[in-house]
Design a protein around this motif. Structure first.
Motif, PDB file in Angstrom:
ATOM      1  N   ASP A 705      30.338  29.642  49.376  1.00  0.00           N
ATOM      2  CA  ASP A 705      31.162  30.837  49.185  1.00  0.00           C
ATOM      3  C   ASP A 705      32.617  30.426  48.997  1.00  0.00           C
ATOM      4  O   ASP A 705      33.409  30.432  49.947  1.00  0.00           O
ATOM      5  CB  ASP A 705      31.017  31.774  50.385  1.00  0.00           C
ATOM      6  CG  ASP A 705      31.744  33.103  50.172  1.00  0.00           C
ATOM      7  OD1 ASP A 705      32.086  33.400  49.012  1.00  0.00           O
ATOM      8  OD2 ASP A 705      31.966  33.826  51.159  1.00  0.00           O
ATOM      9  N   GLU A 708      35.047  28.433  51.524  1.00  0.00           N
ATOM     10  CA  GLU A 708      34.434  28.378  52.849  1.00  0.00           C
ATOM     11  C   GLU A 708      33.674  27.071  53.039  1.00  0.00           C
ATOM     12  O   GLU A 708      32.958  26.619  52.150  1.00  0.00           O
ATOM     13  CB  GLU A 708      33.481  29.547  53.040  1.00  0.00           C
ATOM     14  CG  GLU A 708      34.161  30.906  53.142  1.00  0.00           C
ATOM     15  CD  GLU A 708      34.979  31.028  54.427  1.00  0.00           C
ATOM     16  OE1 GLU A 708      34.554  30.444  55.449  1.00  0.00           O
ATOM     17  OE2 GLU A 708      36.030  31.705  54.396  1.00  0.00           O
ATOM     18  N   ASP A 710      30.823  24.809  54.800  1.00  0.00           N
ATOM     19  CA  ASP A 710      29.508  24.925  55.440  1.00  0.00           C
ATOM     20  C   ASP A 710      29.529  24.123  56.744  1.00  0.00           C
ATOM     21  O   ASP A 710      29.967  22.967  56.764  1.00  0.00           O
ATOM     22  CB  ASP A 710      28.435  24.379  54.497  1.00  0.00           C
ATOM     23  CG  ASP A 710      27.034  24.757  54.951  1.00  0.00           C
ATOM     24  OD1 ASP A 710      26.742  24.595  56.142  1.00  0.00           O
ATOM     25  OD2 ASP A 710      26.245  25.195  54.087  1.00  0.00           O
TER      26      ASP A 710
END
Length: 798
Positions: A705, A708, A710
C-alpha cells in the motif's frame, strides 16, 4: 585466432594478413591491413576508407562480435544521402552505448571520410574487437540481407564524390572541420564564411556564417574557412571585405493601385507582372550588349520547377488544412503539434523559393525574352501562386486561432496516428523544394555568368594609364606585366575589377564602398545590397554559388541582427544573429524534415527549445551547446515518454519513463539507462520498489500500500524501499520540471511563443529590406554597365 579479452596473445603471434609479428592486440595497424581485415571479416570488397563513411560497415563489425547489439534491420548499406548516414550512426552509437564503449566521435569527419579520423576510429575498433571471440557460424551476407534495403558487397560512393560542390556549396572538399562534442550532429551544421581581404589586412580571416543546411537528424555543428586571395588595388583606394549569405522576399508595390500589398504569413507576395510580353521596353534599363545568353534549357527548367511546385502545393494544401482537425482532440500531442509547425514551415519555404525564382525569371526576361510558351505558363503559374498564397494565409489564420483555443497539447502518452502521419507527410513538398532550389541555383549562376562576362568585356576595353604616380614612363623602362585590375569612375560610382578577378559595381564615398553596390566573387558568390566603409553593412542579400542565400542585416561583413537563410536543398532559418552566428531566438527546418524552434547561442541550440524529428519523436526542454541538457520531455514514436533530467543528449539523473502500455518507471538514470533506485508501476496499478543496474533490475520488492512498510519485511528491505521512494519523489520532481518547460513552450500566449512569432516577423521584415536594397544595387549596376559601355571613363553622374 580470435580470443577472449582475458586471454593474452601467445608469443610470436602474427598478423593474418601481413604475417608480421605483433607484440599484442594494441598493434597500430595500417590502412591496407585494416581494410583487408574488414573484407575478410564481413565478406566485402572495400578498397578505401571513404567507403566506411556511411557507418553501415562499422555497425556490422559490432554485429559480427556482439549479436543483436546493433539492430541490423535499421542499418542501410545503400545509404547515399547525409541524413541516411546519420541514421546509421545513430544505430552505431546505440550499440557502443550498450557495450559500454565510451568514445567521443567527430561524426562530421567520419561521414566525410576524413582519412585521419576514419583510420583512427577503425584502429580503435580493431584493437577492441580482436580481443573478442568471433562466432564461427556468423554469416555476414545473410546479416546484410536483413538490412533496410538488403545487402551489397560493394557500397555506393560517398554522397560528396560526384559533386563539384558539397552539400553546403563549398567549392573545395579540403575543409577543416571544428571538433563536435555532440553525439548526434544537426542536419544543419554551422561554419565560417568566405571573406575577402579587409582594409589594410595582412593575414587571412574567416567570417562566420550559418548553414543549414542542412545535415540530418538531430543537430550538431561544423565550421570551415574559405579565404580569398589578398589583393591590393593600383590606385589610392583600398580593397573591401565582403563575406556571407542571404535569402527571401517581401511584397512589392502594386502598379495598379500604387499601394503596398498586405504582407503574407510567409513574408512575401508573388508578383510577376513585369514578366509579361506587354512590358514596355522604355521602362527597362538599356541593356548592355551580351555575348553570353542563358541557355534555354535553364529558363525552361525554372519554369517547369515553378509549375511542378504549384501542383504539389495544390495537392498538399488540403492535407495541411486537414491536420488542424485534431487541435484539442484526444489525439493532440507534442509530436503532433511539432508536425503541424514543420509542415507550416515547409509550405512557407517552398513559396519563398518560388517567389525568388519568379523574381529571377523576371530579371532574365528583361534582358533576354523568355519563349512565348514558357512565358504564358509562367504568367498563369504566377497568378495561381498568388491565389495559393491567399489560401495559405487563411489556413495559417485558422492554425493560430486553434492554438489560441487549445494552447497546450494533451499530456497523455499517445503516438502520432496513422492518419496524422499521412496528412503530415512532407516528402513530396521536400522533393519539390529541392528541385526548385536546384533550378534557382542554375538560373542565378547563368545570370551571374552573363553579367560578369559583360563587365569584363567593358573593363578590358579600358585603356591603361601610361603614367604611374604622376610620372611618365620612359621608353627604356623594362616592360611590366599588365595588371588584371581595372577601374571605371562615373561620378560617385565605380565599376572595378580586382586583382583576384572579383568585380564590384556601386557607390564610393570617401574612397570606400559606401551605399548600394553589387560584389561578384570569382567563385560564383554574389552580394547585392548596402556597404559601409568598404564592408557589407546595412541590408543585403548574399547568394552562395550552388547553395542558397542569406537575406537580412549586416555589420562589418557578418550577419548581425535578424535575417533569413534559405538553402537549395531545402533548409531554412529565420531568426537572430550575433557576430555572424545564430544567436538568440530562431526557427530552423532542416532539409531532412527535422524542425527546431527556440534559443541559439554561437550557432548552437542553447536554452529552451523544441525539436520535432522526422521519425515522429519530439523533445521540448533545455539545451546546452547543441545537446539536450537540463530538464525536458521526450516523446517517442511508439507513444512512450520520458520526463526528467538530461545530460549531454541522454537521460541522466532523475526522471519518469511512461510506457504507452501504461507501465511507469520513476527513479534514477545514468548515461541513458535505468540505473539506481526506483518505483515501478505495471498496467494493473501494482507497484514495485527496486534497484536497477545498467538498465536491468537487480533487486525488486512488491509493495502492499504505497509507502506503507510491511511488518514482515526485514530492516534491510525497509531501508531499500525507503530509498526507492526517495528516488521516486526526486524523479517526480524532475518530471514536473520537464513538464513545466514543455507547457511554457507550447502556451500560445506565453513568452516563448510570443518571442518566436516576433522573431519570425522581424526576420521577414529584414528579408524584405534586404530585397529592397538588392533591387537598388541591381539598378545601379545595370546603369553602370550601360553608361560604362557607352562612355568609357566618363564623369557623368548616374
Amino acid at each position: 585466432m580470435d580470443r577472449d579479452e582475458m586471454t593474452p596473445p601467445p608469443s610470436g603471434y602474427r598478423s593474418p594478413t601481413t604475417g608480421r609479428a605483433l607484440p599484442d592486440y594494441s598493434y597500430y595497424a595500417g590502412r591496407a591491413e585494416l581494410i583487408s581485415w574488414v573484407n575478410n571479416l564481413l565478406d566485402l570488397s572495400l578498397s578505401r576508407l571513404e567507403e566506411f563513411a556511411s557507418g553501415a560497415v562499422y555497425c556490422q563489425m559490432l554485429d559480427a562480435y556482439f549479436s543483436d547489439t546493433v539492430p541490423m534491420h535499421k542499418v542501410n548499406f545503400f545509404a547515399h544521402e547525409e541524413y541516411e548516414y546519420m541514421a546509421n550512426y545513430k544505430q552505431l552509437q546505440a550499440g557502443l552505448t550498450v557495450l559500454g564503449m565510451t568514445r567521443e566521435l567527430d561524426l562530421h569527419k567520419l561521414m566525410r571520410g576524413a582519412p585521419t579520423d576514419s583510420l583512427e576510429f577503425l584502429q580503435w575498433l580493431y584493437k577492441y574487437l580482436r580481443k573478442k571471440r568471433l562466432d564461427d557460424t556468423y554469416d555476414p551476407r545473410a546479416r546484410r540481407a536483413s538490412t533496410i534495403r538488403g545487402g551489397t558487397d560493394k557500397l555506393p560512393p560517398p554522397f560528396w564524390d560526384n559533386q563539384r560542390f558539397d552539400v553546403y556549396g563549398r567549392d573545395s572538399l579540403k575543409t577543416h572541420y571544428e571538433h563536435v562534442d555532440g553525439e548526434y550532429p544537426d542536419p544543419a551544421p554551422m561554419r565560417k564564411s568566405r571573406a575577402s581581404p579587409g582594409h589594410h589586412r595582412r593575414k587571412e580571416r574567416g567570417v562566420h556564417r550559418m548553414t543549414s543546411g542542412d545535415q540530418s537528424s538531430a543537430a550538431p555543428t561544423e565550421t570551415t574557412e574559405s579565404r580569398l586571395e589578398e589583393v591590393q588595388e593600383v590606385d589610392e583606394f583600398e580593397e573591401s571585405e565582403v563575406g556571407d549569405k542571404a535569402e527571401s522576399q517581401e511584397p512589392p508595390m502594386d502598379e495598379a493601385t500604387s499601394e503596398k500589398r498586405a504582407p503574407s504569413p510567409v513574408g512575401y507576395s508573388v508578383d510577376i507582372r513585369a514578366v509579361s510580353s506587354e512590358t514596355r521596353v522604355e521602362d527597362r534599363p538599356a541593356p548592355v550588349s551580351r555575348s553570353y545568353q542563358v541557355p534555354s534549357e535553364v529558363s525552361a527548367g525554372a519554369v517547369e520547377a515553378i509549375t511542378d511546385a504549384l501542383s504539389t502545393l495544390q495537392k498538399s494544401m488540403p492535407k495541411f488544412k486537414g491536420l488542424l482537425g485534431d487541435m484539442g482532440a484526444e489525439n493532440d500531442s507534442y509530436a503532433y503539434r511539432g508536425k503541424v509547425r514543420s509542415m507550416r514551415d515547409v509550405f512557407s519555404t517552398l513559396m519563398r523559393h518560388c517567389a525568388q525564382l519568379l523574381d529571377d525569371l523576371e530579371g532574365l526576361h528583361k534582358i533576354q525574352p523568355i519563349e512565348a510558351e514558357d512565358l504564358s505558363r509562367l504568367s498563369a503559374a504566377a497568378n495561381e501562386m498568388a491565389r495559393m498564397e491567399d489560401r495559405f494565409r487563411d489556413v495559417v489564420g485558422e492554425l493560430r486561432q486553434a492554438e489560441e483555443t487549445h494552447p497546450v497539447p494533451q499530456k497523455s502518452t499517445i503516438s502520432i496516428t496513422e492518419e496524422q502521419k499521412g496528412l503530415s507527410d512532407t516528402k513530396a513538398l521536400d522533393g519539390t523544394l529541392r528541385r526548385v532550389g536546384a533550378a534557382q541555383a542554375a538560373l542565378a549562376q547563368a545570370l551571374l555568368k552573363g553579367s560578369v562576362e559583360g563587365s569584363r568585356a567593358i573593363l578590358d576595353a579600358v585603356k591603361q594609364d601610361p603614367t604611374k604616380n604622376g610620372k611618365d614612363r620612359s621608353e627604356d623602362d623594362p616592360p611590366k606585366k599588365e595588371s588584371l585590375s581595372r577601374t571605371i569612375r562615373i561620378g560617385d560610382f565605380q565599376m572595378r575589377r580586382l586583382k583576384n578577378g572579383d568585380i564590384y559595381k556601386g557607390r564610393y564615398i570617401r574612397s570606400k564602398k559606401n551605399g548600394e553596390g553589387v560584389y561578384q566573387f570569382m567563385n560564383g558568390d554574389v552580394y547585392e545590397g548596402d556597404f559601409k566603409d568598404d564592408r557589407m553593412g546595412g541590408n543585403g542579400l548574399y547568394t552562395f554559388s550552388h547553395e542558397g542565400r542569406y537575406e537580412g542585416q549586416w555589420e562589418n561583413a557578418v550577419y548581425e541582427g535578424v535575417g533569413t537563410e534559405t538553402f537549395a536543398r531545402g533548409s531554412t532559418y529565420h531568426g537572430e544573429y550575433s557576430g555572424g552566428m545564430r544567436s538568440g531566438w530562431g526557427v530552423c527546418r532542416y532539409y531532412n524534415g527535422d524542425y527546431y524552434e527556440g534559443v541559439w547561442k554561437q550557432g548552437l541550440r542553447d536554452g529552451r527549445g523544441m525539436q520535432q524529428c522526422t521519425d515522429d519523436s519530439n523533445y521540448v526542454g533545455d539545451y546546452l551547446a547543441g545537446k539536450r541538457h537540463g530538464f525536458g520531455v521526450y516523446s517517442f514514436p511508439n507513444g512512450d515518454r520520458y520526463l526528467g533530467e538530461y545530460e549531454k543528449d541522454i537521460p541522466h539523473g532523475y526522471g519518469v519513463y511512461m510506457f504507452a502500455s501504461g507501465q511507469k518507471y520513476e527513479g534514477q538514470w545514468h548515461a541513458g539507462k535505468k540505473h539506481g533506485w526506483c518505483i515501478y508501476t505495471i498496467e494493473t496499478g501494482e507497484q514495485w520498489a527496486g534497484e536497477w543496474v545498467e538498465g536491468k533490475p537487480k533487486w525488486v520488492q512488491g509493495l502492499v500500500d504505497g509507502e506503507e512498510m510491511d511488518k514482515r519485511w526485514t530492516d534491510e528491505i525497509c531501508e531499500k524501499v525507503k530509498m526507492a521512494w526517495k528516488s521516486c519523489k526526486s524523479a517526480q520532481g524532475a518530471a514536473k520540471e520537464g513538464g513545466d518547460r514543455a507547457d511554457e513552450h507550447w502556451a500560445t500566449d506565453g513568452a516563448t511563443q510570443k518571442a518566436i512569432r516576433d522573431v519570425i516577423k522581424r526576420a521577414n521584415e529584414a528579408a524584405a529590406a534586404a530585397q529592397d536594397a538588392r533591387k537598388k544595387a541591381i539598378e545601379v549596376a545595370a546603369k553602370l554597365d550601360t553608361l560604362a559601355a557607352n562612355q568609357e571613363n566618363s564623369v557623368t553622374t548616374l
